[in-house]
Design an enzyme around this catalytic site. Structure first.
Site, PDB file in Angstrom:
ATOM      1  N   GLY A 129      15.562 -30.947  32.706  1.00 47.18           N
ATOM      2  CA  GLY A 129      14.411 -31.216  32.246  1.00 47.18           C
ATOM      3  C   GLY A 129      12.943 -32.219  32.573  1.00 47.18           C
TER       4      GLY A 129
ATOM      5  N   GLY B 220      11.691 -36.311  29.660  1.00 42.94           N
ATOM      6  CA  GLY B 220      12.149 -36.973  30.977  1.00 42.94           C
ATOM      7  C   GLY B 220      11.388 -37.317  32.210  1.00 42.94           C
TER       8      GLY B 220
ATOM      9  N   SER C 119      18.909 -36.109  18.679  1.00 43.42           N
ATOM     10  CA  SER C 119      17.444 -35.586  17.315  1.00 43.42           C
ATOM     11  C   SER C 119      18.083 -36.582  15.886  1.00 43.42           C
ATOM     12  CB  SER C 119      16.709 -34.250  17.725  1.00 43.42           C
ATOM     13  OG  SER C 119      16.046 -34.433  16.843  1.00 43.42           O
TER      14      SER C 119
ATOM     15  N   TYR D 107      17.261 -25.324  15.877  1.00 44.36           N
ATOM     16  CA  TYR D 107      16.576 -26.303  17.115  1.00 44.36           C
ATOM     17  C   TYR D 107      17.142 -27.216  16.090  1.00 44.36           C
ATOM     18  CZ  TYR D 107      14.606 -30.160  18.725  1.00 44.36           C
ATOM     19  OH  TYR D 107      15.197 -31.147  19.228  1.00 44.36           O
TER      20      TYR D 107
END
Length: 263
Positions: free
Chosen positions: A9, A15, A140, A153
């Protein structure tokens, strides 16, 4: 001796910043992403600006064979990887049963969970044999709670942190470390791609610059976890989240992710 980082990414958002930080310190890079054109442009820019060696591997990380291709390409070319930075991932807003498609969520699980797991399974034996290596898994702050309207997610990030922490312990005394980076809401392409631009959760999203630096430095130190990029009101909330009544927390997270909530 220059350290080589393999970064998934690599173009866009976090990234891009991670790549620049590593290159600015004289590190070489192997960039991984879906678009060969974008990878080539990023590689050329990094070579010109920092004078480092940059390779590029185009791969669709939602496919197991393409993940394997990343490793076989590295081995076939005799490239040495010192740092594995699993940054690729995506989210997506919507009701699991009534709005999200099977393809959307299975692809998310493949990229967010299966790809970093496969890459670690492939590269870690090499790291262990060599007696050195560092892994940065971008998780996250979503990992701290369930996430209605981003159910899959949030669950993928819970897996990523739990798995990373377990590996950190298993790898003690090998010279290899695994660090989980847990950013808050950031101003990246993730927001628009996931349909999250007009949600309350992303109304105060921060720049990825400080987040990337915090994660990179933590990786170098071999830290277990690092949380970064939280606006002021979110810091105490994250610390207290495990103490909140679960149903009230679910209602709050839901309200933060309803489209139009930013208004």
């Amino acid at each position: 001796m220059a350290q080589t980082a393999l970064l998934t990414g690599s173009y866009g958002g976090l990234g891009t910043v991670l790549a620049r930080i590593h290159a600015s310190r004289g590190g070489n890079l192997i960039l991984v992403g879906r678009s060969q054109e974008k990878l080539d442009a990023q590689a050329a820019e990094l070579r010109q600006q920092y004078g480092v060696t940059v390779q590029a591997i185009a791969a669709d990380l939602s496919r197991a064979d393409e993940v394997e291709k990343v490793y076989t390409t590295v081995k076939a070319n005799g490239w040495s990887v010192d740092y594995l930075m699993n940054n690729a991932g995506f989210g997506g807003q919507g009701d699991f049963a009534r709005e999200r498609t099977m393809e959307q969520d299975m692809s998310m699980i493949a990229v967010n969970i299966e790809a970093p797991t496969r890459l670690a399974k492939l590269f870690l034996p090499d790291f262990i044999e060599r007696g050195s290596g560092k892994v940065l898994n971008v998780s996250s702050t979503a990992e701290t709670m369930p996430g209605p309207l981003q159910a899959v997610y949030y669950a993928t990030k819970a897996y990523l942190t739990s798995w990373s922490n377990a590996l950190w312990r298993e790898l003690q005394d090998t010279g290899v470390t695994v660090t989980a980076l847990m950013p808050g809401a950031m101003q990246t392409g993730f927001v628009n791609a996931g349909g999250l631009a007009d949600t309350a959760l992303f109304a105060h999203a921060v720049s990825p610059d400080d987040v990337a630096l915090a994660g990179y430095e933590a990786m170098l130190r071999g830290d277990l976890n690092v949380t970064a990029g939280l606006p002021g009101w979110q810091r105490p909330m994250m610390a207290l989240a495990p103490l909140f009544p679960k149903k009230a927390m679910l209602d709050f997270v839901y309200s933060q992710q309803v489209s139009g909530g930013a208004q």
